[in-house]
Design an enzyme around this catalytic site. Structure first.
Site, PDB file in Angstrom:
ATOM      1  N   ARG A   1     -27.839   6.015   7.092  1.00 51.27           N
ATOM      2  CA  ARG A   1     -27.847   4.809   7.925  1.00 51.27           C
ATOM      3  C   ARG A   1     -28.931   3.841   7.447  1.00 51.27           C
ATOM      4  O   ARG A   1     -28.731   2.628   7.393  1.00 51.27           O
ATOM      5  CB  ARG A   1     -28.133   5.188   9.382  1.00 51.27           C
ATOM      6  CG  ARG A   1     -26.958   5.843  10.079  1.00 51.27           C
ATOM      7  CD  ARG A   1     -27.375   6.467  11.404  1.00 51.27           C
ATOM      8  NE  ARG A   1     -26.217   6.877  12.180  1.00 51.27           N
ATOM      9  CZ  ARG A   1     -26.269   7.661  13.244  1.00 51.27           C
ATOM     10  NH1 ARG A   1     -27.445   8.125  13.672  1.00 51.27           N
ATOM     11  NH2 ARG A   1     -25.173   7.974  13.900  1.00 51.27           N
TER      12      ARG A   1
ATOM     13  N   ALA B   1     -15.704  24.186  14.639  1.00 50.39           N
ATOM     14  CA  ALA B   1     -14.832  23.560  13.641  1.00 50.39           C
ATOM     15  C   ALA B   1     -13.692  22.752  14.260  1.00 50.39           C
ATOM     16  O   ALA B   1     -13.087  21.925  13.581  1.00 50.39           O
ATOM     17  CB  ALA B   1     -14.261  24.633  12.713  1.00 50.39           C
TER      18      ALA B   1
ATOM     19  N   ASP C   1     -29.233   9.960   9.261  1.00 47.78           N
ATOM     20  CA  ASP C   1     -30.262   8.937   9.492  1.00 47.78           C
ATOM     21  C   ASP C   1     -30.645   8.279   8.159  1.00 47.78           C
ATOM     22  O   ASP C   1     -30.817   7.064   8.065  1.00 47.78           O
ATOM     23  CB  ASP C   1     -31.485   9.583  10.153  1.00 47.78           C
ATOM     24  CG  ASP C   1     -31.080  10.419  11.356  1.00 47.78           C
ATOM     25  OD1 ASP C   1     -30.587   9.851  12.338  1.00 47.78           O
ATOM     26  OD2 ASP C   1     -31.203  11.663  11.291  1.00 47.78           O
TER      27      ASP C   1
ATOM     28  N   GLY D   1     -14.161  20.744  16.852  1.00 49.03           N
ATOM     29  CA  GLY D   1     -14.752  19.580  17.527  1.00 49.03           C
ATOM     30  C   GLY D   1     -14.593  18.319  16.692  1.00 49.03           C
ATOM     31  O   GLY D   1     -13.956  18.324  15.631  1.00 49.03           O
TER      32      GLY D   1
ATOM     33  N   HIS E   1     -34.853  14.890  14.201  1.00 51.20           N
ATOM     34  CA  HIS E   1     -33.602  14.143  14.329  1.00 51.20           C
ATOM     35  C   HIS E   1     -33.474  13.744  15.799  1.00 51.20           C
ATOM     36  O   HIS E   1     -32.803  14.399  16.595  1.00 51.20           O
ATOM     37  CB  HIS E   1     -32.414  15.012  13.893  1.00 51.20           C
ATOM     38  CG  HIS E   1     -31.091  14.374  14.200  1.00 51.20           C
ATOM     39  ND1 HIS E   1     -30.669  13.215  13.603  1.00 51.20           N
ATOM     40  CD2 HIS E   1     -30.104  14.707  15.058  1.00 51.20           C
ATOM     41  CE1 HIS E   1     -29.487  12.871  14.078  1.00 51.20           C
ATOM     42  NE2 HIS E   1     -29.124  13.767  14.975  1.00 51.20           N
TER      43      HIS E   1
HETATM   44  P1  NDP Z   1     -19.245  17.039  18.057  1.00 49.66           P
HETATM   45  O1  NDP Z   1     -18.468  17.662  16.967  1.00 49.66           O
HETATM   46  O2  NDP Z   1     -19.088  15.568  18.266  1.00 49.66           O
HETATM   47  O3  NDP Z   1     -20.818  17.323  17.892  1.00 49.66           O
HETATM   48  C1  NDP Z   1     -21.289  18.633  17.634  1.00 49.66           C
HETATM   49  C2  NDP Z   1     -22.791  18.662  17.630  1.00 49.66           C
HETATM   50  O4  NDP Z   1     -23.283  17.828  16.594  1.00 49.66           O
HETATM   51  C3  NDP Z   1     -23.439  18.149  18.916  1.00 49.66           C
HETATM   52  O5  NDP Z   1     -24.523  19.003  19.230  1.00 49.66           O
HETATM   53  C4  NDP Z   1     -23.930  16.789  18.530  1.00 49.66           C
HETATM   54  O6  NDP Z   1     -25.086  16.425  19.233  1.00 49.66           O
HETATM   55  C5  NDP Z   1     -24.327  17.044  17.106  1.00 49.66           C
HETATM   56  N1  NDP Z   1     -24.601  15.853  16.308  1.00 49.66           N
HETATM   57  C6  NDP Z   1     -25.581  15.783  15.382  1.00 49.66           C
HETATM   58  N2  NDP Z   1     -25.613  14.600  14.803  1.00 49.66           N
HETATM   59  C7  NDP Z   1     -24.645  13.887  15.374  1.00 49.66           C
HETATM   60  C8  NDP Z   1     -24.208  12.553  15.193  1.00 49.66           C
HETATM   61  N3  NDP Z   1     -24.769  11.733  14.351  1.00 49.66           N
HETATM   62  N4  NDP Z   1     -23.171  12.124  15.909  1.00 49.66           N
HETATM   63  C9  NDP Z   1     -22.599  12.940  16.804  1.00 49.66           C
HETATM   64  N5  NDP Z   1     -22.981  14.208  17.023  1.00 49.66           N
HETATM   65  C10 NDP Z   1     -24.008  14.669  16.324  1.00 49.66           C
HETATM   66  O7  NDP Z   1     -18.979  17.799  19.423  1.00 49.66           O
HETATM   67  P2  NDP Z   1     -17.623  18.307  20.069  1.00 49.66           P
HETATM   68  O8  NDP Z   1     -17.945  18.566  21.479  1.00 49.66           O
HETATM   69  O9  NDP Z   1     -16.468  17.456  19.684  1.00 49.66           O
HETATM   70  O10 NDP Z   1     -17.376  19.694  19.314  1.00 49.66           O
HETATM   71  C11 NDP Z   1     -18.223  20.784  19.454  1.00 49.66           C
HETATM   72  C12 NDP Z   1     -17.448  22.038  19.150  1.00 49.66           C
HETATM   73  O11 NDP Z   1     -18.375  23.100  19.250  1.00 49.66           O
HETATM   74  C13 NDP Z   1     -16.318  22.305  20.122  1.00 49.66           C
HETATM   75  O12 NDP Z   1     -15.138  22.556  19.388  1.00 49.66           O
HETATM   76  C14 NDP Z   1     -16.755  23.507  20.913  1.00 49.66           C
HETATM   77  O13 NDP Z   1     -15.698  24.413  21.152  1.00 49.66           O
HETATM   78  C15 NDP Z   1     -17.797  24.124  20.006  1.00 49.66           C
HETATM   79  N6  NDP Z   1     -18.891  24.774  20.757  1.00 49.66           N
HETATM   80  C16 NDP Z   1     -19.412  25.897  20.252  1.00 49.66           C
HETATM   81  C17 NDP Z   1     -20.405  26.582  20.902  1.00 49.66           C
HETATM   82  C18 NDP Z   1     -20.917  27.843  20.330  1.00 49.66           C
HETATM   83  O14 NDP Z   1     -20.920  27.983  19.130  1.00 49.66           O
HETATM   84  N7  NDP Z   1     -21.358  28.771  21.109  1.00 49.66           N
HETATM   85  C19 NDP Z   1     -20.960  26.096  22.170  1.00 49.66           C
HETATM   86  C20 NDP Z   1     -20.391  24.862  22.594  1.00 49.66           C
HETATM   87  C21 NDP Z   1     -19.397  24.219  21.885  1.00 49.66           C
HETATM   88  P3  NDP Z   1     -25.054  15.491  20.546  1.00 49.66           P
HETATM   89  O15 NDP Z   1     -24.311  16.285  21.597  1.00 49.66           O
HETATM   90  O16 NDP Z   1     -26.507  15.304  20.837  1.00 49.66           O
HETATM   91  O17 NDP Z   1     -24.347  14.232  20.139  1.00 49.66           O
END
Ligand code: NDP
Length: 326
Positions: A162, A12, A159, A14, A187
């Site tokens: 878009r 949440a 998608d 991220g 996806h």
């Molecule tokens: P994002 O919020 O940008 O993205 C999160 C996930 O959504 C990624 O896997 C990303 O895939 C995916 N995603 C799906 N569709 C899309 C799209 N259209 N555009 C972008 N992303 C998309 O990542 P952040 O790194 O900012 O945040 C992730 C959070 O998750 C962090 O706060 C972290 O602490 C947490 N986290 C939790 C974990 C757990 O639950 N154990 C493990 C690791 C992180 P892709 O990377 O392919 O873009």
């Protein structure tokens, strides 16, 4: 006032989470009559950032937001959850193989599937956003034996949206004039955005655009739109991804419009010849919190080959995580 809906969001703090939680709290997901409780789940190293998100939520004074829970404990995060939105996932790091990324995430989503099984509402509905989203949804559902696998979905709505935007641009119409868009498959780059059944202002889209445009421009543009945005912004799409989560859950909970459908990745039931062991994006209609795959659409040879390519990719991902499936 109605009882509050409990919505769990993982990751949440991220980028996507930050664009998502305020919209849910403002009523965009369930409407202006429905209060919500947000249960925000993060990993320990992101709890400080999450406390900042919480402060901002409080400062917005949303009338519909009845409580906020922030935690790094899945048992608390998923407790009595009505909707679980699984955004947090391990990103690909430098030099990491695709196989390792899939396996690392499979471990996270197995754990979360078990926690949802043990702590969430029996009617919980789950949408996986973290990539590889379809295979993550498959493994989460496999680890939730007390729940029905139809309660687990993955998001292909971005998608889909878009594709609506690009077709509206091309035909010089409004998105609201377009119906029956479909994203088939995974996806990923093998997804198949498909306009053969689309209507624009009630007329077949293929009366307004050529097959060549669809195959040479439209399909690759939708498949690569995420990369196009990263190149332009220097960051991945977050606001549009969050918006698509709102649409996905809104339509699942409240229903799709008459004579239209949306794209959702759901467990295959063998429809259109797809293996039952994968989570595949289909055209679906939703009513009263349940989805149904649209049946009986004609698919030409090219379309069948595109569906097969995406199915093959999903079966490959499944093979990588096979030993983690219970
Ligand atoms: P994002 O919020 O940008 O993205 C999160 C996930 O959504 C990624 O896997 C990303 O895939 C995916 N995603 C799906 N569709 C899309 C799209 N259209 N555009 C972008 N992303 C998309 O990542 P952040 O790194 O900012 O945040 C992730 C959070 O998750 C962090 O706060 C972290 O602490 C947490 N986290 C939790 C974990 C757990 O639950 N154990 C493990 C690791 C992180 P892709 O990377 O392919 O873009």
């Amino acid at each position: 006032m109605k009882p509050a809906v409990k919505v769990t969001i993982t990751g949440a703090a991220g980028h996507i989470g930050y664009a998502l939680v305020f919209r849910i709290a403002s009523g965009a997901m369930f409407g202006q009559e429905q209060p919500v409780i947000l249960r925000l789940l993060e990993i320990p190293q992101s709890m400080s950032a999450l406390s900042g998100v919480r402060m901002e939520l409080e400062d917005c004074a949303f009338p519909l937001l009845h409580d906020i829970v922030t935690t790094d404990d899945a048992a608390i995060g998923f407790r009595d959850s009505d909707y679980a939105i699984l955004v947090g996932a391990k990103p690909r790091s430098k030099g990491m193989e695709r196989k390792d990324l899939i396996t690392e995430n499979a471990k996270i989503f197995s754990h979360q599937g078990r926690a949802i099984n043990d702590h969430a509402s029996r009617d919980v509905r789950v949408v996986v956003v973290g990539n590889p989203a379809n295979t993550n949804a498959l493994i989460a559902a496999a680890n939730a034996p007390d729940l029905d696998r139809s309660q687990f979905t993955a998001m292909t709505r971005l998608d889909h949206n878009r594709a609506l935007g690009q077709l509206a641009n091309k035909t010089n119409t409004l998105v609201a004039d377009i119906s029956r868009m479909t994203i088939w498959g995974n996806h990923s780059l093998t997804q198949y955005p498909h306009i053969d059944h689309c209507l624009v202002d009630g007329k077949p889209a293929l009366d307004l655009v050529t097959q060549d445009w669809a195959v040479d421009h439209f399909i690759p543009r939708i498949q690569r739109r995420g990369a196009e945005i990263i190149e332009a912004r220097g960051l991945s799409s977050a606001a549009s991804a969050a918006d698509a989560v709102v649409d996905h859950v809104h339509d699942w909970a409240l229903g799709t419009p008459e004579d239209d459908w949306v794209s959702m990745s759901v467990h295959s039931d063998g429809s259109y010849g797809i293996d039952e062991g994968v989570v595949f994006s289909y055209p679906v209609t939703c009513k009263a919190g349940k989805y149904e795959i649209v049946q009986g659409l004609d698919l030409d040879e090219f379309s069948v080959s595109r569906l097969k390519a995406s199915e093959d990719e999903l079966l490959g991902e499944r093979a990588i995580i096979q030993e983690l499936l219970p």
